[in-house]
Design an enzyme around this catalytic site. Sequence first.
Site, short mmCIF file in Angstrom:
data_model
loop_
_atom_site.label_atom_id
_atom_site.label_comp_id
_atom_site.label_asym_id
_atom_site.label_seq_id
_atom_site.Cartn_x
_atom_site.Cartn_y
_atom_site.Cartn_z
N THR A 1 -11.12 5.70 -2.15
CA THR A 1 -9.99 5.03 -1.54
C THR A 1 -10.20 5.15 -0.03
O THR A 1 -11.10 5.85 0.41
CB THR A 1 -8.73 5.75 -2.04
OG1 THR A 1 -8.72 5.62 -3.46
CG2 THR A 1 -7.45 5.22 -1.46
N ASP B 1 -6.21 3.98 -13.90
CA ASP B 1 -5.15 4.89 -13.44
C ASP B 1 -3.97 4.93 -14.41
O ASP B 1 -3.07 5.76 -14.26
CB ASP B 1 -4.67 4.50 -12.03
CG ASP B 1 -5.50 5.16 -10.94
OD1 ASP B 1 -6.32 6.04 -11.27
OD2 ASP B 1 -5.34 4.80 -9.77
N GLY C 1 -9.13 10.12 -2.32
CA GLY C 1 -9.52 11.29 -3.12
C GLY C 1 -8.84 11.39 -4.47
O GLY C 1 -8.90 12.44 -5.10
N1 GLY Z 1 -6.80 5.06 -7.52
C1 GLY Z 1 -6.43 6.34 -7.12
C2 GLY Z 1 -4.96 6.52 -6.99
O1 GLY Z 1 -4.24 5.56 -6.82
O2 GLY Z 1 -4.47 7.61 -7.09
#
Ligand code: GLY
Length: 528
Positions: free
Chosen positions: A339, A381, A431
């Site tokens: 990210t 996710d 992260g």
């Molecule tokens: N894709 C990682 C988050 O949104 O936590």
Amino acid sequence: MVVSAHPVATAVGVDVLRDGGNAIDAAVAVHWALAVTSPWAGNVGGGGFAVVRLHGGQAMALDFRETAPGKASSDMFLGADGRPLHEVSTHGALASGVPGSVAGLFALRDSLGRLPMERLIQPAIDLARNGCVLSPLEAHEINVCMPMLQKYSTRPSAFTARAKWEAGDTLFQPDLARTLERIRDRGRDGFYRGETAQAIVHEMERGGGIITTEDLAGYEAVWRPVVRGQYRDIGVISMPPPSSGGMMLLQMLQGMEAMDVGAAGWQSPATVHRMVEVERRAFADRSSFYGDPAFTHIPVEGLLDSLYNLGRMVDFNPLHATSSATVRPGLPPTEHEQTTHFSIVDGEGNAVSCTTTLNGMYGNGVVVGGAGFVLNNEMDDFSSAPGVPNSYGLTGGEANAIAPGKRMLSSMAPTILERDGKLLMVLGSPGGSAIPTSIFQVILNVVDHGMDMQQAVSAPRFHHQWLPDTIQVEYDAIAAQDSLKLVNMGHRFKSRRAIGRVDAILRLPDGRLEGGADPRGEDSAGGY
Ligand code: GLY
């Protein structure tokens, strides 16, 4: 001041500020620029969150998280035998949620910006067309992801133009330049309708995905009230659900209030032990209570109740680790660092904290044929089934099950701190699960350990997320003799190369700004 993951993107943001743009304009321009300079995470095919604090103190949060396509179903990542199909939830067309970034950038600029979108997007178009010179790390990362990009994209792309990339090579992205020009000329319809939308849908048809033209045309970013809390004399402003990051950060900070952290010492066994126990309990809550608030009732007030978070620590043993097997979600009254985050403060004191993502590095590995951008793999996710860990080892349940149109739970936590009603700090991190814990540590480093912004960001970090029940540590994060004491207290360790990548700005008492750019990446701070 701008602090971002790429020096060229930072310079684009500083130019916008010099040209009379405010922090919101700069944030929009930096986001577009990162989509070109840092396509491993910067994006138009992903989504994210932004927290804004205006100079008068008014704060708001923008949710441009991806959504599950209309044809998604709760068991789409389970095989006939009921086992999770991890490869399918992380790679290829099915792994992508409906992208939110383009809608988010228009919502930001249209509500709070000053300069025209044409001015904010043009630097990204120029970078895509004229090329970006690759650093050694960038060349290495494309090479590492090349097999994935070749396997899951159905058409050649800028990234596969060479068999192997070297530092100093120039990456030209003409397809992406044309996509950005369509957005410049047609607004959000240049992405969510017409040629770009058709390119995404054709990519889905070739790659077995399910995003439709209706999914794209129907996508909306959502303004939400920020979550607010207090840590000592500091007001904390962060992202509400569907990210768990801001709420967990507040839970963890509340869990530290009872301790004199500064006196206990930075990374001392007592400090690490309490922080780990606080993290363990917050992540146990995440697994049960957090999800998209449009689909799941989240007991926000209960989870942020200071007595609740104090109560979560009743079984805290100062001499021994609690086993995660015995920790359950509480009963409140209810990447890879892939990210990317950037922090911006303008001359008037307006601040933007923005975290944006494709989830994995280069997302799902699919470059949309002819459109030149990578799609996210954010569907991972969601929780594929109760207790099944995702890429970050995070487990979840019903609250985060897949449903059409639903936003997948996140850990992103763009955050702004204030003291005595004045801006104090702007920070955030990539992260995955380590986002809230990285931010948590940087806040403690400044507030309790008296570090300056760069020291606080650079200092080595550790992370605990309930399950797996181990403290993940960067090299040198905890002195050897202190690690031994923590092992004797019942903790287990696992080393990890980098935890988070925090980009932050601290406002000093005399009003000057101090940037902290994370040396774990090639991040840079710039200002004037
Ligand atoms: N894709 C990682 C988050 O949104 O936590």
